[in-house]
Design a protein around this motif. Structure first.
Motif, mmCIF file in Angstrom:
data_model
loop_
_atom_site.group_PDB
_atom_site.id
_atom_site.type_symbol
_atom_site.label_atom_id
_atom_site.label_comp_id
_atom_site.label_asym_id
_atom_site.label_seq_id
_atom_site.Cartn_x
_atom_site.Cartn_y
_atom_site.Cartn_z
ATOM 1 N N ARG A 41 0.834 -1.212 0.000
ATOM 2 C CA ARG A 41 0.000 0.000 0.000
ATOM 3 C C ARG A 41 0.861 1.251 0.000
ATOM 4 O O ARG A 41 0.560 2.221 -0.689
ATOM 5 C CB ARG A 41 -0.882 0.006 1.255
ATOM 6 C CG ARG A 41 -2.177 -0.701 1.076
ATOM 7 C CD ARG A 41 -3.246 0.027 1.893
ATOM 8 N NE ARG A 41 -4.517 -0.670 1.786
ATOM 9 C CZ ARG A 41 -4.975 -1.533 2.697
ATOM 10 N NH1 ARG A 41 -4.268 -1.796 3.788
ATOM 11 N NH2 ARG A 41 -6.149 -2.106 2.526
ATOM 12 N N ASP A 42 1.897 1.248 0.841
ATOM 13 C CA ASP A 42 2.776 2.415 0.889
ATOM 14 C C ASP A 42 3.405 2.662 -0.487
ATOM 15 O O ASP A 42 3.605 3.796 -0.905
ATOM 16 C CB ASP A 42 3.881 2.215 1.943
ATOM 17 C CG ASP A 42 3.321 2.296 3.367
ATOM 18 O OD1 ASP A 42 2.183 2.789 3.520
ATOM 19 O OD2 ASP A 42 4.011 1.865 4.293
ATOM 20 N N THR A 79 2.220 1.508 -3.588
ATOM 21 C CA THR A 79 1.342 1.680 -4.748
ATOM 22 C C THR A 79 0.073 2.459 -4.467
ATOM 23 O O THR A 79 -0.728 2.693 -5.382
ATOM 24 C CB THR A 79 0.916 0.308 -5.324
ATOM 25 O OG1 THR A 79 0.003 -0.310 -4.391
ATOM 26 C CG2 THR A 79 2.094 -0.608 -5.547
ATOM 27 N N GLY A 80 -0.146 2.858 -3.219
ATOM 28 C CA GLY A 80 -1.376 3.595 -2.906
ATOM 29 C C GLY A 80 -2.585 2.717 -3.096
ATOM 30 O O GLY A 80 -2.710 1.680 -2.446
ATOM 31 N N ASP A 81 -3.452 3.126 -4.023
ATOM 32 C CA ASP A 81 -4.680 2.366 -4.263
ATOM 33 C C ASP A 81 -4.490 1.290 -5.331
ATOM 34 O O ASP A 81 -5.467 0.798 -5.885
ATOM 35 C CB ASP A 81 -5.795 3.321 -4.724
ATOM 36 C CG ASP A 81 -6.003 4.459 -3.747
ATOM 37 O OD1 ASP A 81 -5.922 4.207 -2.534
ATOM 38 O OD2 ASP A 81 -6.263 5.593 -4.188
ATOM 39 N N ARG A 133 -12.923 10.986 -5.248
ATOM 40 C CA ARG A 133 -11.954 9.908 -5.060
ATOM 41 C C ARG A 133 -12.289 8.989 -3.888
ATOM 42 O O ARG A 133 -12.152 7.777 -3.986
ATOM 43 C CB ARG A 133 -10.572 10.518 -4.825
ATOM 44 C CG ARG A 133 -9.482 9.472 -4.618
ATOM 45 C CD ARG A 133 -8.119 10.142 -4.620
ATOM 46 N NE ARG A 133 -7.035 9.187 -4.685
ATOM 47 C CZ ARG A 133 -5.811 9.489 -5.082
ATOM 48 N NH1 ARG A 133 -5.539 10.712 -5.468
ATOM 49 N NH2 ARG A 133 -4.854 8.593 -5.104
ATOM 50 N N PRO A 184 -3.980 5.905 2.518
ATOM 51 C CA PRO A 184 -2.582 6.340 2.475
ATOM 52 C C PRO A 184 -2.484 7.797 2.006
ATOM 53 O O PRO A 184 -3.304 8.244 1.205
ATOM 54 C CB PRO A 184 -1.936 5.391 1.460
ATOM 55 C CG PRO A 184 -3.039 4.701 0.741
ATOM 56 C CD PRO A 184 -4.282 4.831 1.557
ATOM 57 N N ASP A 198 -7.263 6.354 -10.566
ATOM 58 C CA ASP A 198 -7.905 6.870 -9.359
ATOM 59 C C ASP A 198 -7.147 8.055 -8.776
ATOM 60 O O ASP A 198 -7.342 8.390 -7.612
ATOM 61 C CB ASP A 198 -7.963 5.754 -8.299
ATOM 62 C CG ASP A 198 -8.635 4.492 -8.831
ATOM 63 O OD1 ASP A 198 -9.614 4.624 -9.567
ATOM 64 O OD2 ASP A 198 -8.182 3.389 -8.480
ATOM 65 N N PHE A 239 1.064 8.017 -6.327
ATOM 66 C CA PHE A 239 1.941 7.114 -5.590
ATOM 67 C C PHE A 239 3.013 6.577 -6.536
ATOM 68 O O PHE A 239 3.073 6.937 -7.707
ATOM 69 C CB PHE A 239 1.120 5.940 -5.048
ATOM 70 C CG PHE A 239 0.147 6.348 -3.987
ATOM 71 C CD1 PHE A 239 0.505 6.309 -2.647
ATOM 72 C CD2 PHE A 239 -1.132 6.771 -4.325
ATOM 73 C CE1 PHE A 239 -0.388 6.683 -1.668
ATOM 74 C CE2 PHE A 239 -2.029 7.149 -3.342
ATOM 75 C CZ PHE A 239 -1.660 7.108 -2.020
ATOM 76 N N ALA A 240 3.792 5.681 -5.995
ATOM 77 C CA ALA A 240 4.658 4.819 -6.799
ATOM 78 C C ALA A 240 5.677 5.599 -7.626
ATOM 79 O O ALA A 240 5.991 5.235 -8.761
ATOM 80 C CB ALA A 240 3.809 3.948 -7.728
#
Lengths: 496, 496
Positions: A266-267, A269-271, B181, B240, B271, B313-314
């Motif tokens: 999760r940290d 890739t988020g969602d 979201r 997150p 998203d 993210f990511a």
């Protein structure tokens, strides 16, 4: 106050009061059939085939019923109105795949079985709005396909998707493998069309994302398992199809590490995590024992592994991300081994391991199976304590797998190799009680995604918060004063 | 059937029947206060300050009431039980920021005003589970801060977040800028602790993501605006914190282009869009007129622009992504100009443009303001048709802005420059009716996020589906048979 008035509006025709003062229902017998046929088109009715009186687990079996197959919401309304007038029980019927007997009236007067199978149209796809409107009888896989044809994702996905129907999915608030990211059936629904227990039609097929105008009747009907009305159509949310998907199976030291791995993913890739499934070594052994054609990725069968699926956007590569996740996890001793699918065939092979475990379970034959959920942090403790308690019942085998990301475990107890579940029939109730008591003590639920149906009515009475249960009974009595809708499901009916 | 029994359980002490057969309620007067003080701790009660009898829009004003400030759910239960016994109306009170008068009993007998402000604790943060448990009186900004301290995001965000309380946010199913979201308040809630209208406590603070065990009482209380019970605490979902956020304001040719831009942004980022706000040129003109200190990004004030916020993210860079989005949109004539915030101060400046528009609106003074939602595809048509209809009422100004991603517009009608809203008081009802009728015809809602309260009870009666409205009334009568909970809000009370 309209409450008293509502009750008096429709006078009973043939209602009888039982000796205990409760109302009894009348059977959908030949006289009832004649009366209904008089009002409604002949071809609405068909002889009941056995499949409408059986369910997948063989725990409930109906003996009789009158089968109606309406084509429109107006016909559903006519049928319910007539049933309410005649005080005849109504069982809404979707794909018949439910696992808790919600679709079968095994006792009491023969019901009107109201199958939605003729109402299977995709009424509209609103691509710009990310909305699809489907009738209740649409097969889940057909809803998924219609969404895909529009370049969108309808993410509800579960083992029975080739035969279950979206109305049943909504009535049971179905879960499945993508809940972690997209929520359960309730979270995917914007609006409903439904027939309430008095036969009135609720035209609630809104496509709105925001609508704060009174009580949430939608979410009340969703998960009510047909006891508060019949869902006839739904406006459902669509999502973008991830541009890059990737699937991996990673070996983890234990369930606690699997949870840490989830946090790490999760940290990172988020969602982006679409599925995060826990697989137990016993499940892999069951596959070896009963379905040796299933190709397993690890020669040395691990005690625990997880199946992870990522769905990413914005130019990200899901396979690269899985490599990064594996390397980070391995450095922290959260992953001991792993395989990443390089193509669709390899992806299917990894999913087959997960998806064929229930089949292997059936072939082995569970003494007791449980669809439970727990607060995530309580899962390792639960697995340890439940395992110790099961061991006190003998040399039993446990297969504990499921949707870890949602805290949803399928915790199933099996006889030792060479013995049959029948040998342990006497211990079944004690094991079930032990598992559910422990789940309750840890703040969990005795039914994560399958619902209450008729199988778990006693569990609901035992474990539900008393104030909530009283409120549920009051709502049932207010909306279905004659108790015709799916009697005996969720709440004990007058005949139980 | 427990329905009849429930009603008989608690016999009225001082209930009186009105001449029309409906039950009337008793005032929370000095005799009532004495009776309550006899049972409950003295320091639970305080004299009512004017702020508990007023609301931000000045449309509703209470005259009297007895103020109670419980510290525990047990005290709330005692208070409600006593009020039920005495047939005294109860108004649950959060931050008092509601915009539809749900927090004010302006007519009828003086209520017991039950403020949750002393129940403001963050009871727990479950970091691994992404759950926070907060008491109903916790200020929304404090819940956000507690989540942030744990490295998590509680995404509910709205203008009043510095003073509104989470119990009120849940009771009104609050929306705000991040609904696109993360969903509205309902979508962010896992479990509730609440006191039902008979004083019973529902201990429902589950942290489970999946729990299919009966009717969804949680979502029924959420959005019921205190008419079915009092929420005392909630288990809320955390998300997150995006690793990279970016904010841009883009000039679009028209609302239809704004919707295409939204689709484009979704295709690009999945998203990743946290907010997508439509801003109207009239709003920018209002800022110039009333709040010239607000720095605007475009010297030539555009007719339409959108405020976009991404949270990625990511390893993705949100600013890079905004550049890519702008370039793609510009190539398709969906964006005519744009600014991307390069730092936090610039981000704040862009948001200030959006967030100070309501203040400018107040300074100008709206003839009629509407919190509406529409199916996304209907928005351009609505704006065109409503504009034409407003023009028939004279040379009026329209400021039409809001949460475009959710289909939620704040559509506000103002007098021409130099005139006052009082000059158009006679036209107010006709304008409101026209807007709401058009919204209804296009499948929209007359209250997207503010709720029904007391302001929109007539709208609910006019526009709600009759079957749903009947079901709402039946539920209200079943759960609150004496009608003590926030009478006159959402549904017409016995005194209205």
């Amino acid at each position: 106050m309209t409450r008293g008035r509502r009750n008096r509006e429709s006078l009973p025709i043939r209602a009888a009061l039982g000796t205990d003062g409760t109302m009894t229902l009348n059977p959908a017998d030949s006289a009832c059939a004649e009366a209904l046929r008089g009002r409604l088109s002949q071809d609405l009715f068909r002889p009941v085939e056995p499949r409408y009186l059986e369910e997948p687990r063989g725990l409930f079996k109906g003996t009789a019923g009158l089968l109606a197959l309406p084509r429109t919401v107006e016909e559903v309304s006519e049928l319910i109105r007539a049933a309410a007038r005649a005080r005849v029980p109504v069982v809404p019927y979707g794909g018949g795949t439910g696992l808790v007997g919600g679709q079968i009236c095994a006792g009491g007067p023969a019901p009107l079985i109201l199958s939605l199978e003729r109402m299977s149209a995709i009424r509209a796809v609103h691509r710009l709005e990310n909305v699809i409107v489907a009738e209740a009888g649409a097969i889940l896989a057909d809803v998924q396909a219609a969404a895909r044809d529009a370049g969108r994702l309808f993410p509800l996905s579960l083992a029975a998707e080739g035969s279950c129907r979206i109305g049943g999915n909504l009535s049971t608030n179905a879960g499945g493998v993508n809940v972690l990211r997209y929520g359960n059936a309730r979270d995917l629904c914007l609006g409903l069309e439904a027939v309430l227990p008095d036969g009135s039609i609720w035209h609630g097929l809104t496509r709105l994302r925001k609508d704060n105008t009174g009580y949430d009747l939608r979410d009340l009907l969703i998960g009510a398992e047909g006891t508060l009305g019949v869902i006839t159509a739904a406006a459902l949310k669509l999502h973008p199809i991830p541009a890059s998907t990737g699937t991996a199976m990673l070996v983890v030291p234990d369930p606690a590490a699997a949870l840490e791995l989830l946090t790490l993913a999760r940290d990172l890739t988020g969602d982006g995590i679409s599925a995060f499934e826990l697989i137990h070594g016993e499940g892999l052994a069951f596959l070896d024992e009963t379905l040796p054609d299933v190709r397993q990725p690890f020669d040395a069968r691990p005690d625990w592994c997880v199946l992870i699926e990522l769905g990413l956007f914005a130019g990200l590569d899901a396979q690269d991300m899985l490599v990064r996740l594996f390397e980070t996890a391995a450095a922290r001793d959260l992953a001991l081994d792993g395989v990443i699918a390089q193509n669709e065939a390899q992806r299917d092979a990894l999913w087959a391991v997960r998806e064929r475990i229930p089949e292997a379970n059936r072939l082995i034959g569970a003494i007791s199976s449980h669809d439970i959920s727990l607060p995530l942090a309580a899962i390792p403790d639960f697995i340890a304590r439940a395992g110790a308690a099961v061991a006190r019942h003998g040399d039993l085998r446990v297969n504990c797998f499921g949707h870890l990301g949602d805290g949803n475990l399928h915790y199933n107890v099996f006889p030792p190799r060479g013995r049959s579940k029948a040998d342990f029939a006497a211990q079944r109730e004690a094991i079930k009680r032990m598992v559910h008591d422990l789940v309750y003590a840890l703040g969990g639920s005795f039914s994560a995604e399958h619902g209450v149906g008729r199988l778990k009515v006693g569990d609901l009475e035992r474990y539900a918060d008393p104030a909530r249960l009283a409120a549920m009974r009051a709502i049932k009595a207010a909306l279905d004063p004659h108790g015709i809708m799916n009697p005996g499901a969720v709440l004990r009916g007058p005949a139980d």
